[in-house]
Structures are given as structure tokens and as C-alpha cells.
Scaffold this motif. Sequence first.
Motif, mmCIF file in Angstrom:
data_model
loop_
_atom_site.group_PDB
_atom_site.id
_atom_site.type_symbol
_atom_site.label_atom_id
_atom_site.label_comp_id
_atom_site.label_asym_id
_atom_site.label_seq_id
_atom_site.Cartn_x
_atom_site.Cartn_y
_atom_site.Cartn_z
ATOM 1 N N SER A 30 0.841 -1.202 0.000
ATOM 2 C CA SER A 30 0.000 0.000 0.000
ATOM 3 C C SER A 30 0.873 1.248 0.000
ATOM 4 O O SER A 30 2.097 1.173 0.175
ATOM 5 C CB SER A 30 -0.895 -0.005 1.248
ATOM 6 N N ASN A 31 0.242 2.398 -0.181
ATOM 7 C CA ASN A 31 0.990 3.660 -0.138
ATOM 8 C C ASN A 31 1.713 3.811 1.203
ATOM 9 O O ASN A 31 2.869 4.250 1.267
ATOM 10 C CB ASN A 31 0.040 4.846 -0.343
ATOM 11 N N ASN A 32 1.028 3.431 2.261
ATOM 12 C CA ASN A 32 1.611 3.529 3.599
ATOM 13 C C ASN A 32 2.841 2.632 3.736
ATOM 14 O O ASN A 32 3.799 2.976 4.433
ATOM 15 C CB ASN A 32 0.559 3.133 4.647
ATOM 16 N N ALA A 33 2.808 1.489 3.045
ATOM 17 C CA ALA A 33 3.948 0.564 3.090
ATOM 18 C C ALA A 33 5.200 1.219 2.519
ATOM 19 O O ALA A 33 6.295 1.089 3.080
ATOM 20 C CB ALA A 33 3.612 -0.704 2.304
ATOM 21 N N PHE A 34 5.048 1.941 1.430
ATOM 22 C CA PHE A 34 6.197 2.620 0.815
ATOM 23 C C PHE A 34 6.712 3.756 1.702
ATOM 24 O O PHE A 34 7.906 4.043 1.724
ATOM 25 C CB PHE A 34 5.820 3.166 -0.560
ATOM 26 N N GLU A 35 5.817 4.386 2.450
ATOM 27 C CA GLU A 35 6.216 5.482 3.331
ATOM 28 C C GLU A 35 7.079 4.992 4.490
ATOM 29 O O GLU A 35 7.830 5.766 5.093
ATOM 30 C CB GLU A 35 4.967 6.195 3.872
ATOM 31 N N LYS A 36 6.992 3.708 4.819
ATOM 32 C CA LYS A 36 7.779 3.131 5.921
ATOM 33 C C LYS A 36 9.228 2.859 5.533
ATOM 34 O O LYS A 36 10.076 2.635 6.398
ATOM 35 C CB LYS A 36 7.152 1.822 6.389
ATOM 36 N N LEU A 37 9.519 2.873 4.245
ATOM 37 C CA LEU A 37 10.861 2.532 3.784
ATOM 38 C C LEU A 37 11.886 3.575 4.234
ATOM 39 O O LEU A 37 11.575 4.767 4.309
ATOM 40 C CB LEU A 37 10.887 2.438 2.255
ATOM 41 N N PRO A 38 13.118 3.145 4.533
ATOM 42 C CA PRO A 38 14.169 4.120 4.888
ATOM 43 C C PRO A 38 14.454 5.020 3.691
ATOM 44 O O PRO A 38 14.160 4.662 2.544
ATOM 45 C CB PRO A 38 15.370 3.225 5.215
ATOM 46 N N LYS A 39 15.034 6.171 3.953
ATOM 47 C CA LYS A 39 15.246 7.173 2.904
ATOM 48 C C LYS A 39 15.986 6.621 1.684
ATOM 49 O O LYS A 39 15.636 6.901 0.544
ATOM 50 C CB LYS A 39 16.001 8.367 3.476
ATOM 51 N N LYS A 40 17.044 5.809 1.927
ATOM 52 C CA LYS A 40 17.824 5.285 0.808
ATOM 53 C C LYS A 40 17.035 4.300 -0.052
ATOM 54 O O LYS A 40 17.426 4.001 -1.177
ATOM 55 C CB LYS A 40 19.103 4.626 1.313
ATOM 56 N N MET A 41 15.920 3.798 0.496
ATOM 57 C CA MET A 41 15.064 2.872 -0.254
ATOM 58 C C MET A 41 13.713 3.490 -0.561
ATOM 59 O O MET A 41 12.790 2.798 -0.991
ATOM 60 C CB MET A 41 14.865 1.586 0.554
ATOM 61 N N SER A 42 13.586 4.785 -0.323
ATOM 62 C CA SER A 42 12.304 5.453 -0.558
ATOM 63 C C SER A 42 11.945 5.411 -2.040
ATOM 64 O O SER A 42 12.813 5.242 -2.903
ATOM 65 C CB SER A 42 12.372 6.905 -0.085
ATOM 66 N N ILE A 44 -0.661 -5.743 0.864
ATOM 67 C CA ILE A 44 0.122 -5.931 2.084
ATOM 68 C C ILE A 44 0.527 -4.574 2.661
ATOM 69 O O ILE A 44 0.520 -3.566 1.951
ATOM 70 C CB ILE A 44 1.382 -6.798 1.834
ATOM 71 N N ASN A 45 0.880 -4.549 3.970
ATOM 72 C CA ASN A 45 1.150 -3.252 4.601
ATOM 73 C C ASN A 45 2.625 -2.937 4.804
ATOM 74 O O ASN A 45 2.986 -2.046 5.564
ATOM 75 C CB ASN A 45 0.399 -3.154 5.953
ATOM 76 N N ASP A 46 3.504 -3.693 4.117
ATOM 77 C CA ASP A 46 4.936 -3.395 4.130
ATOM 78 C C ASP A 46 5.538 -3.799 2.790
ATOM 79 O O ASP A 46 4.985 -4.663 2.087
ATOM 80 C CB ASP A 46 5.652 -4.172 5.242
ATOM 81 N N VAL A 47 6.672 -3.197 2.452
ATOM 82 C CA VAL A 47 7.378 -3.558 1.221
ATOM 83 C C VAL A 47 8.353 -4.690 1.553
ATOM 84 O O VAL A 47 9.113 -4.605 2.512
ATOM 85 C CB VAL A 47 8.163 -2.351 0.654
ATOM 86 N N LEU A 48 8.303 -5.761 0.762
ATOM 87 C CA LEU A 48 9.199 -6.897 0.952
ATOM 88 C C LEU A 48 10.584 -6.552 0.399
ATOM 89 O O LEU A 48 10.703 -5.961 -0.670
ATOM 90 C CB LEU A 48 8.646 -8.133 0.240
ATOM 91 N N ILE A 49 11.607 -6.926 1.127
ATOM 92 C CA ILE A 49 12.975 -6.615 0.710
ATOM 93 C C ILE A 49 13.773 -7.920 0.576
ATOM 94 O O ILE A 49 13.819 -8.736 1.503
ATOM 95 C CB ILE A 49 13.691 -5.702 1.727
ATOM 96 N N MET A 50 14.417 -8.114 -0.562
ATOM 97 C CA MET A 50 15.242 -9.313 -0.754
ATOM 98 C C MET A 50 16.666 -9.038 -0.307
ATOM 99 O O MET A 50 17.067 -7.892 -0.137
ATOM 100 C CB MET A 50 15.206 -9.770 -2.222
#
Length: 212
Positions: free
Chosen positions: A105-117, A205-211
Motif C-alpha cells: 500500500s501507499n503507507n507501506a512505501f512510506e515506511k521505507l528508509p530514505k535510501k530505499m524510498s 500488504i502493509n509493508d514492502v518486501l525486501i530481498m
Amino acid sequence: MKTRNIKNLVCVAIAIFALSACKDQAKVDADKKAMEEKVAMEEAEMKAQEAKAQEEAKQKEMMATSIAAVASENEELSTLVSAVKAADLDKMLSEPGSYTVFAPSNNAFEKLPKKMSIAELGKPENKELLTQVLQYHVVTGVITSDKLVAAIKGSNGKYNFTTVGGHEITASLKNDIIELKDEKGNKTEVVLGNVKASNGVVHVINDVLIMK
């Protein structure tokens, strides 16, 4: 003598008439065949045009209800839609196929750290990384919530599956809610499941998955 000449003339006349009649009949037959072939060709062309029109209409309808289109209609997925377009993955998610998308969701992307924004990932020089991140949320084949829950229960509570990018996600259940764990160990939940599309299904989903 005259009688014989007359008979000969009559025979010649009959022969000429018969030959002429044969030629006329041959022409009639040829014209008929040509007309039949023309009609058959026109009918075949008409059927081909109809089939093409039907296929184009089917394609248009499919694209209007594709994963890309369904996501575009959800305001909570506007950031994801922009990211998909920036990575040139919108075509893949618009065309015929069979995919399962875990859509942050949009909120999930907002949770990402700045370098991964999304602002950073959206830069041209980071397109490859953005593509990898997005592909980590796409799985080949349609996995509905029911299928995923059944797979989790059939795998002693944890079910691993591979994304189109070749990385793994682990699914489990938490109070009957589907929980996903990425390769970094981060967890997220499916907050909205089984959003159907013509080429697959979407789970929000409410977070971005990171590999890794």
C-alpha cells in the motif's frame, strides 16, 4: 452428289455448333468457378476480420480488468502503480498471463528508509533496483488466499515460494491472518486478499518486501 454435299454441310454445321456450345459451357463453368472462388475468398476475409475484431475486443476487455488496471483503480496503491510504470512492468501486468501480486500500500512505501524510498528508487539510475524490488512481489501462477492457507497448513505452518525475480518469500499464519516474511526477516500481513483480475490476483500488504 448434292445430297451428299448437303449432308456434309449439315455435319460441319452441327460440329461447329457443338464446338461452340462446348466453348460456351466451358466459359460458363469457368465464370461460375471464378465467382465461387471470389465469394469464398470474401467470406474467408470477412470471417478473418470478424475474428480479429473479436480478439481485439477481448484483448481490450482483458486489459481493462488486468492487474495493472485493478491496481490503478485503488487509491491506496497509487505509489505502487507509479513505481510499476517507472520500472516498465506495467505492460507485463496488463497482458495475458497468470500472476499473483503482493501489492504494498501507499503507507507501506512510506515506511521505507530514505535510501530505499520511492523517491530514490524512482530515479533513472536506480531503475534496475526498483525492478528487482517490484519483481520480489510478483509470483507466477494464481495463488488465492485459500490456496495459500492450505499450502501453509500442508507445510507444517510455513510455506516457501519463489517470486519471478528468483527470490523466496515465507508465508505463515498469525491468528488466521496470512503473514509474509522476506529474505531480510521482515514480516508483513495481507490486509486485503483475493482482488481478482483477468490475468491473476492481487493481495494488498502493509509493508514492502525486501530481498537480500
